[in-house]
Design a protein around this motif. Structure first.
Motif, PDB file in Angstrom:
ATOM      1  N   GLN A  66      -2.590 -13.740   9.754  1.00 15.49           N
ATOM      2  CA  GLN A  66      -3.105 -13.445   8.421  1.00 15.49           C
ATOM      3  C   GLN A  66      -2.850 -11.997   8.015  1.00 15.49           C
ATOM      4  OE1 GLN A  66      -7.061 -14.875   7.471  1.00 15.49           O
ATOM      5  NE2 GLN A  66      -7.028 -16.162   9.276  1.00 15.49           N
ATOM      6  N   PHE A  67      -2.430 -11.205   8.985  1.00 17.77           N
ATOM      7  CA  PHE A  67      -2.202  -9.796   8.671  1.00 17.77           C
ATOM      8  C   PHE A  67      -0.790  -9.625   8.105  1.00 17.77           C
ATOM      9  CE2 PHE A  67      -5.892  -9.591  10.891  1.00 17.77           C
ATOM     10  CZ  PHE A  67      -6.201  -8.433  11.565  1.00 17.77           C
ATOM     11  N   LYS A  68      -0.676  -8.695   7.233  1.00 21.10           N
ATOM     12  CA  LYS A  68       0.666  -8.390   6.784  1.00 21.10           C
ATOM     13  C   LYS A  68       0.962  -6.931   7.094  1.00 21.10           C
ATOM     14  CE  LYS A  68      -0.418  -7.365   1.889  1.00 21.10           C
ATOM     15  NZ  LYS A  68      -1.303  -6.314   2.094  1.00 21.10           N
ATOM     16  N   LYS A  69       2.205  -6.595   6.976  1.00 25.27           N
ATOM     17  CA  LYS A  69       2.597  -5.228   7.244  1.00 25.27           C
ATOM     18  C   LYS A  69       1.811  -4.317   6.319  1.00 25.27           C
ATOM     19  CE  LYS A  69       5.078  -2.408   9.431  1.00 25.27           C
ATOM     20  NZ  LYS A  69       4.001  -1.494   9.102  1.00 25.27           N
ATOM     21  N   SER A  70       1.243  -3.286   6.879  1.00 27.54           N
ATOM     22  CA  SER A  70       0.477  -2.366   6.056  1.00 27.54           C
ATOM     23  C   SER A  70       1.401  -1.705   5.044  1.00 27.54           C
ATOM     24  CB  SER A  70      -0.159  -1.302   6.934  1.00 27.54           C
ATOM     25  OG  SER A  70       0.858  -0.576   7.567  1.00 27.54           O
ATOM     26  N   ALA A  71       0.816  -1.284   3.970  1.00 28.61           N
ATOM     27  CA  ALA A  71       1.615  -0.683   2.925  1.00 28.61           C
ATOM     28  C   ALA A  71       1.025   0.667   2.569  1.00 28.61           C
ATOM     29  CB  ALA A  71       1.633  -1.581   1.713  1.00 28.61           C
ATOM     30  N   ILE A  72       1.856   1.563   2.181  1.00 28.35           N
ATOM     31  CA  ILE A  72       1.368   2.854   1.742  1.00 28.35           C
ATOM     32  C   ILE A  72       0.951   2.702   0.294  1.00 28.35           C
ATOM     33  CG2 ILE A  72       1.977   5.272   1.385  1.00 28.35           C
ATOM     34  CD1 ILE A  72       2.118   4.322   4.295  1.00 28.35           C
ATOM     35  N   GLY A  73      -0.180   3.254  -0.028  1.00 28.90           N
ATOM     36  CA  GLY A  73      -0.644   3.142  -1.401  1.00 28.90           C
ATOM     37  C   GLY A  73      -1.704   2.082  -1.514  1.00 28.90           C
ATOM     38  N   ASN A  74      -2.087   1.768  -2.713  1.00 29.34           N
ATOM     39  CA  ASN A  74      -3.140   0.772  -2.868  1.00 29.34           C
ATOM     40  C   ASN A  74      -2.528  -0.579  -3.164  1.00 29.34           C
ATOM     41  OD1 ASN A  74      -2.429   0.751  -5.535  1.00 29.34           O
ATOM     42  ND2 ASN A  74      -3.978   2.252  -6.102  1.00 29.34           N
ATOM     43  N   ARG A  75      -3.387  -1.519  -3.438  1.00 31.51           N
ATOM     44  CA  ARG A  75      -2.905  -2.886  -3.539  1.00 31.51           C
ATOM     45  C   ARG A  75      -1.938  -3.120  -4.699  1.00 31.51           C
ATOM     46  NH1 ARG A  75      -8.457  -5.893  -2.113  1.00 31.51           N
ATOM     47  NH2 ARG A  75      -9.219  -3.770  -2.159  1.00 31.51           N
ATOM     48  N   THR A  76      -2.044  -2.290  -5.726  1.00 27.64           N
ATOM     49  CA  THR A  76      -1.144  -2.515  -6.859  1.00 27.64           C
ATOM     50  C   THR A  76       0.137  -1.686  -6.736  1.00 27.64           C
ATOM     51  OG1 THR A  76      -2.351  -0.804  -8.058  1.00 27.64           O
ATOM     52  CG2 THR A  76      -2.954  -3.092  -8.510  1.00 27.64           C
ATOM     53  N   ASN A  77       0.184  -0.900  -5.708  1.00 29.64           N
ATOM     54  CA  ASN A  77       1.352  -0.027  -5.575  1.00 29.64           C
ATOM     55  C   ASN A  77       1.756   0.041  -4.107  1.00 29.64           C
ATOM     56  OD1 ASN A  77       3.327   1.855  -5.933  1.00 29.64           O
ATOM     57  ND2 ASN A  77       1.920   3.589  -6.197  1.00 29.64           N
ATOM     58  N   GLU A  78       2.311  -1.039  -3.640  1.00 26.92           N
ATOM     59  CA  GLU A  78       2.582  -1.120  -2.212  1.00 26.92           C
ATOM     60  C   GLU A  78       4.045  -0.837  -1.891  1.00 26.92           C
ATOM     61  OE1 GLU A  78       1.071  -4.832  -0.750  1.00 26.92           O
ATOM     62  OE2 GLU A  78      -0.992  -4.244  -1.181  1.00 26.92           O
ATOM     63  N   VAL A  79       4.228   0.157  -1.100  1.00 25.10           N
ATOM     64  CA  VAL A  79       5.569   0.481  -0.643  1.00 25.10           C
ATOM     65  C   VAL A  79       5.520   0.554   0.883  1.00 25.10           C
ATOM     66  CG1 VAL A  79       7.457   2.144  -0.718  1.00 25.10           C
ATOM     67  CG2 VAL A  79       5.940   1.895  -2.691  1.00 25.10           C
ATOM     68  N   ILE A  80       6.190  -0.364   1.494  1.00 23.58           N
ATOM     69  CA  ILE A  80       6.125  -0.386   2.953  1.00 23.58           C
ATOM     70  C   ILE A  80       6.955   0.758   3.538  1.00 23.58           C
ATOM     71  CG2 ILE A  80       6.749  -1.738   4.998  1.00 23.58           C
ATOM     72  CD1 ILE A  80       5.979  -4.231   3.320  1.00 23.58           C
ATOM     73  N   GLU A  81       6.316   1.533   4.353  1.00 17.04           N
ATOM     74  CA  GLU A  81       6.976   2.710   4.889  1.00 17.04           C
ATOM     75  C   GLU A  81       6.640   2.862   6.365  1.00 17.04           C
ATOM     76  OE1 GLU A  81       9.255   4.685   5.585  1.00 17.04           O
ATOM     77  OE2 GLU A  81       9.431   5.384   3.516  1.00 17.04           O
ATOM     78  N   LYS A  82       7.516   2.292   7.148  1.00 13.91           N
ATOM     79  CA  LYS A  82       7.270   2.241   8.585  1.00 13.91           C
ATOM     80  C   LYS A  82       7.226   3.617   9.235  1.00 13.91           C
ATOM     81  CE  LYS A  82       8.767  -0.674  12.364  1.00 13.91           C
ATOM     82  NZ  LYS A  82      10.033  -0.720  13.050  1.00 13.91           N
ATOM     83  N   ALA A  83       7.899   4.569   8.616  1.00 12.68           N
ATOM     84  CA  ALA A  83       7.935   5.912   9.200  1.00 12.68           C
ATOM     85  C   ALA A  83       6.587   6.616   9.068  1.00 12.68           C
ATOM     86  CB  ALA A  83       9.030   6.730   8.541  1.00 12.68           C
ATOM     87  N   ILE A  84       5.740   6.098   8.179  1.00 14.17           N
ATOM     88  CA  ILE A  84       4.442   6.736   7.961  1.00 14.17           C
ATOM     89  C   ILE A  84       3.334   6.018   8.710  1.00 14.17           C
ATOM     90  CG2 ILE A  84       2.731   7.375   6.205  1.00 14.17           C
ATOM     91  CD1 ILE A  84       5.086   7.758   4.264  1.00 14.17           C
ATOM     92  N   ARG A  85       3.333   4.693   8.612  1.00 13.36           N
ATOM     93  CA  ARG A  85       2.318   3.939   9.359  1.00 13.36           C
ATOM     94  C   ARG A  85       2.887   2.610   9.831  1.00 13.36           C
ATOM     95  NH1 ARG A  85      -2.288   2.055   5.067  1.00 13.36           N
ATOM     96  NH2 ARG A  85      -3.142   1.033   6.924  1.00 13.36           N
ATOM     97  N   GLY A  86       2.381   2.134  10.953  1.00 17.29           N
ATOM     98  CA  GLY A  86       2.939   0.907  11.511  1.00 17.29           C
ATOM     99  C   GLY A  86       1.906  -0.153  11.802  1.00 17.29           C
ATOM    100  N   ASP A  87       0.692   0.052  11.298  1.00 12.88           N
ATOM    101  CA  ASP A  87      -0.359  -0.926  11.590  1.00 12.88           C
ATOM    102  C   ASP A  87      -0.233  -2.163  10.716  1.00 12.88           C
ATOM    103  OD1 ASP A  87      -1.007   0.749   9.397  1.00 12.88           O
ATOM    104  OD2 ASP A  87      -3.124   0.224   9.539  1.00 12.88           O
ATOM    105  N   PHE A  88      -0.885  -3.225  11.150  1.00 13.74           N
ATOM    106  CA  PHE A  88      -0.972  -4.461  10.367  1.00 13.74           C
ATOM    107  C   PHE A  88      -2.399  -4.553   9.857  1.00 13.74           C
ATOM    108  CE2 PHE A  88       2.531  -5.033  13.156  1.00 13.74           C
ATOM    109  CZ  PHE A  88       3.432  -5.852  12.491  1.00 13.74           C
ATOM    110  N   ILE A  89      -2.547  -4.892   8.592  1.00 13.26           N
ATOM    111  CA  ILE A  89      -3.904  -4.938   8.052  1.00 13.26           C
ATOM    112  C   ILE A  89      -4.222  -6.275   7.381  1.00 13.26           C
ATOM    113  CG2 ILE A  89      -3.982  -2.438   7.687  1.00 13.26           C
ATOM    114  CD1 ILE A  89      -3.792  -3.087   4.627  1.00 13.26           C
ATOM    115  N   LEU A  90      -5.508  -6.536   7.291  1.00 10.60           N
ATOM    116  CA  LEU A  90      -6.000  -7.700   6.550  1.00 10.60           C
ATOM    117  C   LEU A  90      -7.267  -7.283   5.835  1.00 10.60           C
ATOM    118  CD1 LEU A  90      -5.941 -10.812   5.983  1.00 10.60           C
ATOM    119  CD2 LEU A  90      -7.456 -11.058   7.958  1.00 10.60           C
ATOM    120  N   TRP A  91      -7.251  -7.363   4.514  1.00  7.69           N
ATOM    121  CA  TRP A  91      -8.440  -6.983   3.735  1.00  7.69           C
ATOM    122  C   TRP A  91      -9.537  -8.021   3.935  1.00  7.69           C
ATOM    123  CZ3 TRP A  91      -9.008  -2.295   1.644  1.00  7.69           C
ATOM    124  CH2 TRP A  91      -7.842  -1.532   1.451  1.00  7.69           C
TER     125      TRP A  91
END
Ligand SMILES: O=C(O)CCC(=O)C(=O)O
Ligand SMILES: [Fe+2]
Length: 222
Positions: A66-91
């Motif tokens: 159920q987790f997806k790749k974490s994204a930088i920014g908030n839910r309306t502005n998601e840019v996946i950036e592995k160089a910044i964070r690599g966790d998986f999140i689920l709201w």
């Protein structure tokens, strides 16, 4: 640095003798820490059995993918950036809280009510997510109020790792103090860290062994 806290107990203890109010020493310690250092580390916010329930729920959801790749920014502005964070999140949706999540929110909501009552914090919203940091992942130094969420006032991180989590596993939370120096915090199970979102930069060091489990969230004003 301006703090957000006025602890009314410091101003007028008598006020509370007239209303139905019980002093909570655990919460008072948190407030005292926040006033002094802008962060607080609580080792026994959740007890071992509560952590066990929360950990099992987290792992189950993670395994169910159920987790997806974490994204930088908030839910309306998601840019996946592995160089910044690599966790998986689920709201987490509090309205649909399961047993484990209810345990979690009961405690958090007690704290929120206390902060609002004693510190006039005006917390109206909150948002929390599970986070899994697999081996090799990290979250580079950042402030939690990046982009457009200045409503975030307090960040709360709850660690759900196994009882035998090793400090050599990495994944330390490092808080950078505004006037220099840093606090290195190991993600020990049951430990909760609360800090001022708008003030304290922090990072999650690379996890070098095992996977690091947590629930992270924010208390927000209007
Ligand atoms: O997991 C932690 O210790 C901190 C996580 C964090 O900084 C974040 O999710 O913004
Ligand atoms: Fe953060």
């Amino acid at each position: 640095m301006p703090g957000y806290f006025i602890n009314i107990l410091m101003l007028n203890t008598e006020l509370f003798e007239q209303v139905d109010f019980e002093v909570n020493l655990k919460f008072e310690k948190i407030i005292e820490d926040l006033l002094k250092d802008q962060y607080s580390i609580i080792d026994t916010f959740f007890d071992a059995s509560e952590i066990e329930i929360l950990r099992t729920a987290t792992l189950q959801k993670f395994e169910e993918d159920q987790f997806k790749k974490s994204a930088i920014g908030n839910r309306t502005n998601e840019v996946i950036e592995k160089a910044i964070r690599g966790d998986f999140i689920l709201w987490i949706d509090e309205q649909k809280a399961d047993r484990a999540e209810s345990i979690f929110f009961t405690k958090i909501n007690n704290l929120v009510a206390y902060l609002n009552k004693t510190c006039f914090m005006g917390i109206l919203h909150k948002e929390f997510h599970y986070a899994v940091y697999p081996t090799g992942t990290f979250y580079k130094r950042h402030l939690d109020t990046f982009q457009n969420d200045s409503r975030r006032k307090l960040s709360i991180v709850c660690y759900l790792n196994e009882e035998n989590w090793l400090t050599t596993n990495g994944g330390e939370l490092v808080i950078y103090k505004p006037y220099g120096g840093e606090e290195v915090i190991y993600p020990m199970p049951g430990r909760v860290v609360i800090f001022e979102s708008q003030v304290l930069e922090h990072e999650v060091k690379k996890v070098t062994n095992d996977q690091r489990l947590s629930i992270t969230g924010w208390l927000k004003t209007r």
